[in-house]
Design a protein around this motif. Structure first.
Motif, mmCIF file in Angstrom:
data_model
loop_
_atom_site.group_PDB
_atom_site.id
_atom_site.type_symbol
_atom_site.label_atom_id
_atom_site.label_comp_id
_atom_site.label_asym_id
_atom_site.label_seq_id
_atom_site.Cartn_x
_atom_site.Cartn_y
_atom_site.Cartn_z
ATOM 1 N N PRO A 137 -51.902 43.919 82.799
ATOM 2 C CA PRO A 137 -51.022 45.041 82.470
ATOM 3 C C PRO A 137 -50.681 45.315 81.353
ATOM 4 O O PRO A 137 -50.349 46.699 80.460
ATOM 5 C CB PRO A 137 -49.467 44.844 83.331
ATOM 6 C CG PRO A 137 -49.902 43.499 84.091
ATOM 7 C CD PRO A 137 -51.503 43.233 83.858
ATOM 8 N N ALA A 138 -50.780 43.883 80.352
ATOM 9 C CA ALA A 138 -50.019 44.839 78.583
ATOM 10 C C ALA A 138 -51.286 43.742 78.383
ATOM 11 O O ALA A 138 -51.027 43.871 77.193
ATOM 12 C CB ALA A 138 -49.119 43.493 78.849
ATOM 13 N N SER A 139 -52.454 44.332 78.388
ATOM 14 C CA SER A 139 -53.451 44.003 77.839
ATOM 15 C C SER A 139 -54.449 45.224 77.290
ATOM 16 O O SER A 139 -55.927 44.813 77.009
ATOM 17 C CB SER A 139 -54.550 43.020 78.577
ATOM 18 O OG SER A 139 -53.680 41.816 78.174
ATOM 19 N N ASN A 140 -54.323 46.673 78.113
ATOM 20 C CA ASN A 140 -55.245 47.700 77.892
ATOM 21 C C ASN A 140 -55.552 47.988 76.369
ATOM 22 O O ASN A 140 -54.637 47.385 74.858
ATOM 23 C CB ASN A 140 -54.407 49.073 77.800
ATOM 24 C CG ASN A 140 -53.018 49.388 77.697
ATOM 25 O OD1 ASN A 140 -52.482 48.620 77.240
ATOM 26 N ND2 ASN A 140 -52.856 50.760 76.964
ATOM 27 N N GLY A 141 -56.294 48.313 75.695
ATOM 28 C CA GLY A 141 -56.820 48.128 74.722
ATOM 29 C C GLY A 141 -58.814 48.570 74.303
ATOM 30 O O GLY A 141 -59.155 49.252 75.288
ATOM 31 N N ARG A 142 -58.636 48.025 73.200
ATOM 32 C CA ARG A 142 -61.045 48.475 72.544
ATOM 33 C C ARG A 142 -61.001 47.656 71.704
ATOM 34 O O ARG A 142 -60.453 47.426 71.112
ATOM 35 C CB ARG A 142 -59.710 49.777 71.974
ATOM 36 C CG ARG A 142 -61.688 51.244 71.576
ATOM 37 C CD ARG A 142 -61.165 52.525 71.323
ATOM 38 N NE ARG A 142 -60.869 52.737 71.946
ATOM 39 C CZ ARG A 142 -61.093 53.742 72.400
ATOM 40 N NH1 ARG A 142 -62.350 54.303 72.427
ATOM 41 N NH2 ARG A 142 -60.435 54.504 74.015
ATOM 42 N N PHE A 143 -62.209 47.446 72.438
ATOM 43 C CA PHE A 143 -63.249 47.039 71.553
ATOM 44 C C PHE A 143 -64.459 47.506 70.649
ATOM 45 O O PHE A 143 -64.320 48.890 71.051
ATOM 46 C CB PHE A 143 -63.840 45.962 72.518
ATOM 47 C CG PHE A 143 -63.639 44.391 73.038
ATOM 48 C CD1 PHE A 143 -63.572 43.236 71.697
ATOM 49 C CD2 PHE A 143 -62.874 44.336 73.807
ATOM 50 C CE1 PHE A 143 -61.989 42.122 72.257
ATOM 51 C CE2 PHE A 143 -61.778 43.564 74.250
ATOM 52 C CZ PHE A 143 -62.024 42.171 73.089
ATOM 53 N N ALA A 144 -64.879 47.413 69.847
ATOM 54 C CA ALA A 144 -65.687 48.026 69.029
ATOM 55 C C ALA A 144 -66.492 47.858 67.503
ATOM 56 O O ALA A 144 -65.879 46.717 67.312
ATOM 57 C CB ALA A 144 -64.782 49.215 67.593
ATOM 58 N N LEU A 145 -67.244 47.866 68.148
ATOM 59 C CA LEU A 145 -68.856 46.893 67.407
ATOM 60 C C LEU A 145 -69.260 48.157 66.424
ATOM 61 O O LEU A 145 -69.548 49.075 66.838
ATOM 62 C CB LEU A 145 -69.602 46.799 68.040
ATOM 63 C CG LEU A 145 -70.441 45.584 66.388
ATOM 64 C CD1 LEU A 145 -71.317 43.998 67.502
ATOM 65 C CD2 LEU A 145 -72.077 46.328 66.940
ATOM 66 N N CYS A 146 -69.104 48.420 65.213
ATOM 67 C CA CYS A 146 -69.145 49.235 64.176
ATOM 68 C C CYS A 146 -70.701 48.248 62.811
ATOM 69 O O CYS A 146 -70.154 48.039 62.643
ATOM 70 C CB CYS A 146 -67.963 49.839 63.669
ATOM 71 S SG CYS A 146 -66.423 50.424 64.558
ATOM 72 N N ARG A 147 -70.492 49.980 62.367
ATOM 73 C CA ARG A 147 -71.723 49.810 60.836
ATOM 74 C C ARG A 147 -71.693 50.636 60.739
ATOM 75 O O ARG A 147 -71.626 51.753 60.657
ATOM 76 C CB ARG A 147 -73.208 49.675 61.571
ATOM 77 C CG ARG A 147 -74.132 49.113 60.835
ATOM 78 C CD ARG A 147 -75.760 49.624 61.820
ATOM 79 N NE ARG A 147 -75.769 48.817 62.852
ATOM 80 C CZ ARG A 147 -76.499 49.744 63.457
ATOM 81 N NH1 ARG A 147 -77.095 51.097 63.463
ATOM 82 N NH2 ARG A 147 -76.392 49.933 65.046
ATOM 83 N N GLU A 148 -71.141 50.171 59.467
ATOM 84 C CA GLU A 148 -70.304 51.310 58.350
ATOM 85 C C GLU A 148 -69.663 52.153 58.611
ATOM 86 O O GLU A 148 -69.500 53.376 58.371
ATOM 87 C CB GLU A 148 -71.878 52.147 57.708
ATOM 88 C CG GLU A 148 -72.640 51.213 57.167
ATOM 89 C CD GLU A 148 -74.496 51.916 57.365
ATOM 90 O OE1 GLU A 148 -74.220 52.937 56.652
ATOM 91 O OE2 GLU A 148 -75.489 51.636 56.298
ATOM 92 N N GLN A 149 -68.128 52.049 59.251
ATOM 93 C CA GLN A 149 -67.599 52.218 59.624
ATOM 94 C C GLN A 149 -67.514 53.127 60.956
ATOM 95 O O GLN A 149 -66.661 53.783 61.225
ATOM 96 C CB GLN A 149 -66.209 52.909 58.611
ATOM 97 C CG GLN A 149 -65.991 51.963 57.402
ATOM 98 C CD GLN A 149 -64.567 50.721 57.942
ATOM 99 O OE1 GLN A 149 -64.494 50.556 59.632
ATOM 100 N NE2 GLN A 149 -63.598 50.569 58.077
ATOM 101 N N ILE A 150 -69.140 53.033 61.512
ATOM 102 C CA ILE A 150 -69.116 53.739 62.883
ATOM 103 C C ILE A 150 -68.997 53.140 63.624
ATOM 104 O O ILE A 150 -70.152 51.971 63.847
ATOM 105 C CB ILE A 150 -70.242 54.530 62.089
ATOM 106 C CG1 ILE A 150 -69.912 55.766 61.037
ATOM 107 C CG2 ILE A 150 -71.325 55.749 63.404
ATOM 108 C CD1 ILE A 150 -71.219 56.918 59.908
ATOM 109 N N PRO A 151 -68.965 53.795 65.006
ATOM 110 C CA PRO A 151 -69.061 52.819 65.983
ATOM 111 C C PRO A 151 -70.129 53.054 66.731
ATOM 112 O O PRO A 151 -71.127 54.265 66.782
ATOM 113 C CB PRO A 151 -67.683 53.410 67.233
ATOM 114 C CG PRO A 151 -66.893 54.349 66.414
ATOM 115 C CD PRO A 151 -68.093 54.755 65.085
#
Length: 182
Positions: A137-151
């Protein structure tokens, strides 16, 4: 008989001729091999990097699933968190990822991501906390792995605890540093 003798002699002469590449053929093959050798390290490097990035994503998905499953089966909250020391949750996702039971700080799983695959977490809290009904309930969000600021890839977690892969064209969640607070 003379014609038979002449045919035999022609066959013998054909067998005695050298069979080799001409200089043009040899130079052509050498050029092709040189081009392939120059391309090979770049291609192998890209392939290795892509495989490492996908393995990191798959491990993250497995750890999220494990934390949620443990929470439901044990009827106790479980947390997936980042850790700088591999023992305690501190919100630093670059060094270690832990699946922990918060009431006794028992570490169920410890993972150390490859240093060249920096994963960024941006969300409501610094960790993902699953409650016994499997929601977060309080942990919504997003993980991202980026290369040169592009996901390269993104994993989204909603309040129901469900996980989905997001399109890389969705809102970029790239960040330069670890998530250290809300």
């Amino acid at each position: 008989k003379a014609s038979d003798h002449k045919c035999k002699r022609n066959r013998t002469m054909d067998q005695n001729q050298q069979k080799a590449f001409s200089l043009v053929e040899l130079m052509t093959v050498t050029c092709i091999v040189a081009v392939l050798i120059s391309i090979l390290p770049t291609t192998l490097g890209s392939l290795a990097r892509n495989n490492r990035e996908q393995a990191t994503r798959d491990t993250l998905l497995a750890l999220l699933s494990q934390a949620r499953t443990l929470s439901v089966t044990t009827q106790r909250p479980h947390v997936l968190c980042g850790s700088s020391d591999g023992d305690t949750c501190d919100g630093r996702w670059a060094r270690y990822w832990l699946v922990v039971t918060p009431h006794d700080n028992r570490v169920h799983q410890r993972y150390q991501p490859h240093e060249t695959t920096p994963v960024c977490w941006s969300g409501f809290s610094q960790d993902i906390r699953y409650v016994p009904n499997g929601t977060a309930p309080a942990s919504n969000g997003r993980f991202a792995l980026c290369r040169e600021q592009i996901p390269v890839w993104q994993v989204v977690i909603n309040r129901q605890g469900r996980v989905r892969l997001a399109s890389t064209t969705e809102r970029a969640a790239c960040c330069m540093t670890d998530h250290t607070g809300s």
